[in-house]
Design an enzyme around this catalytic site. Structure first.
Site, PDB file in Angstrom:
ATOM      1  N   THR A  39       0.835  -1.207   0.000  1.00 50.03           N
ATOM      2  CA  THR A  39       0.000   0.000   0.000  1.00 50.03           C
ATOM      3  C   THR A  39       0.869   1.256   0.000  1.00 50.03           C
ATOM      4  OG1 THR A  39      -1.688  -1.200   1.232  1.00 50.03           O
ATOM      5  CG2 THR A  39      -1.853   1.184   1.253  1.00 50.03           C
ATOM      6  N   HIS A  42       2.068   1.779  -3.517  1.00 48.89           N
ATOM      7  CA  HIS A  42       1.043   2.386  -4.378  1.00 48.89           C
ATOM      8  C   HIS A  42       0.916   3.878  -4.079  1.00 48.89           C
ATOM      9  CE1 HIS A  42      -0.429  -1.213  -6.282  1.00 48.89           C
ATOM     10  NE2 HIS A  42      -0.693  -1.803  -5.133  1.00 48.89           N
ATOM     11  N   GLU A 192       4.971 -17.137  -9.887  1.00 50.59           N
ATOM     12  CA  GLU A 192       5.673 -15.859  -9.754  1.00 50.59           C
ATOM     13  C   GLU A 192       6.721 -15.740 -10.861  1.00 50.59           C
ATOM     14  OE1 GLU A 192       5.916 -12.958  -7.827  1.00 50.59           O
ATOM     15  OE2 GLU A 192       7.685 -12.599  -9.083  1.00 50.59           O
ATOM     16  N   ARG A 197      11.988 -14.315  -6.131  1.00 54.26           N
ATOM     17  CA  ARG A 197      10.770 -14.500  -5.340  1.00 54.26           C
ATOM     18  C   ARG A 197      10.311 -15.960  -5.345  1.00 54.26           C
ATOM     19  NH1 ARG A 197       7.084  -9.257  -6.954  1.00 54.26           N
ATOM     20  NH2 ARG A 197       7.874  -7.864  -5.339  1.00 54.26           N
TER      21      ARG A 197
HETATM   22 ZN   LIG Z   1      -0.042  -3.045   4.960  1.00 51.43          ZN
END
Ligand SMILES: [Zn+2]
Ligand SMILES: [Zn+2]
Length: 341
Positions: A39, A42, A192, A197
């Site tokens: 988040t 973003h 992935e 990763r």
């Molecule tokens: Zn979070």
């Protein structure tokens, strides 16, 4: 106190801010570590955040001062901050979704005036939760995303015996995989594109790792040859979501966990013929952070593989976000609220 502040246009800077003032029923918490969340990426890299925001919500710390009316908490106690729990009575709460409680104010998704990429935070004492003795404060900073992973797995209805696909091997996919394994769900495939990763996905407990191109397109009206009962879409990538949907068996479930810019196209005819379910997980269970702390303290999660070994300081938050977005750092990166000397 030092703070990493979003200044607008995808840029951050370290500022020296006043230590926030304490109300009578508050505690002042010195942040020990704060994880960088997707988040945050973003908000900064896609420039959604409001200038002057302090981001960072995945933190743990130590009480540095308490207000006059605070009881039961002492200086030096190691804590995390419980989310605001739902009312417990409305339709959403009764269905296990307190994060969308119908009796709350609609959230301001861009309100980051009091984040934790800084040295001190004020927390209402009623929201404090003690970190168990057996858990380090640094690892306790993983409480918030672990609570989300637990909520996600609970909403999915996953049980031992399910054949599970996780698309996206970033921090969310890794934590979801680790929680599934801790719950006894052993057949977990992680899809992935980044080799680093994929390797880490194995280290946190994936029984199989594949590249997105390994997943077949579904034939019309019936499952693929080796279908999955549940798919967790943790990448936020539209093509990954469409592919995950294609891999579901009859009565399978797709769980949206990762957010993204582009929207997937979902074949409703397929959903009907195979009786598929789509659910989405936003935040936490009604129990708040206690189950996450318990799981983290239990030793059943591979913390060393989930958390990147090298912590970063406030000066390096933005550069680290770019590295995370580029897939160079597979695990959770912890920020220590200090500046380079
Ligand atoms: Zn979070
Ligand atoms: Zn409610």
């Amino acid at each position: 106190m030092p703070a990493a502040v979003y200044v607008g246009n995808g840029e951050m800077t370290v500022r020296d801010l006043a230590i926030p003032t304490l109300g009578p029923s508050d505690a002042l918490v010195e942040v020990s570590h704060c994880g960088i969340c997707g988040t945050d990426l973003h908000l900064v890299l896609e420039k959604y955040a409001r200038p002057d925001s302090i981001l960072g919500h995945e933190w743990a710390g130590t009480i540095a001062a308490v207000g006059d009316d605070v009881q039961g908490w002492e200086i030096g106690a190691r804590v995390v901050q419980n989310p605001t729990l739902g009312c417990g009575e409305c339709r959403a709460c009764k269905r296990g979704r307190p994060s969308v409680c119908l009796r709350r104010e609609p959230p301001d998704l861009l309100d980051f005036t009091h984040g934790a990429f800084c040295r001190y935070k004020v927390v209402p004492s009623a929201r404090l939760v003690r970190v168990p003795d057996s858990l380090s404060t640094r690892a306790a900073a993983l409480t918030e995303p672990t609570a989300i992973a637990i909520h996600t797995v609970n909403l999915s209805g996953a049980q031992p015996g399910d054949r599970v696909l996780v698309t996206g091997g970033g921090p969310v996919g890794l934590l979801t995989t680790a929680v599934l394994r801790a719950r006894g769900i052993d057949d977990v495939t992680v899809s992935e594109p980044a080799p680093l990763r994929r390797e880490r996905a194995r280290a946190v407990g994936a029984s199989r790792v594949i590249e997105p191109g390994d997943l077949p397109r579904a034939p019309m009206g019936r499952p693929v040859a080796e279908p999955y009962t549940i798919a967790f879409e943790c990448s936020g990538n539209a093509a990954a979501a469409e592919s995950a949907f294609d891999q579901l068996d009859y009565a399978g479930t797709l769980v949206f966990v990762g957010t993204g810019h582009e929207m997937p196209r979902i074949n409703h005819n397929r959903a009907i013929v195979l009786e598929l379910t789509i659910v989405a997980a936003f935040n936490y269970d009604i129990e708040g952070f206690a189950p996450a702390l318990e799981l983290l303290a239990s030793g059943r999660l591979p913390l060393d593989a989930l958390i990147e070994a090298d912590d970063v300081l406030l000066d390096d938050v933005l550069a680290t976000m770019h590295r995370l977005a580029a897939g160079e750092l597979p695990g959770k990166v912890m920020v220590r609220p200090e500046v380079k000397t």
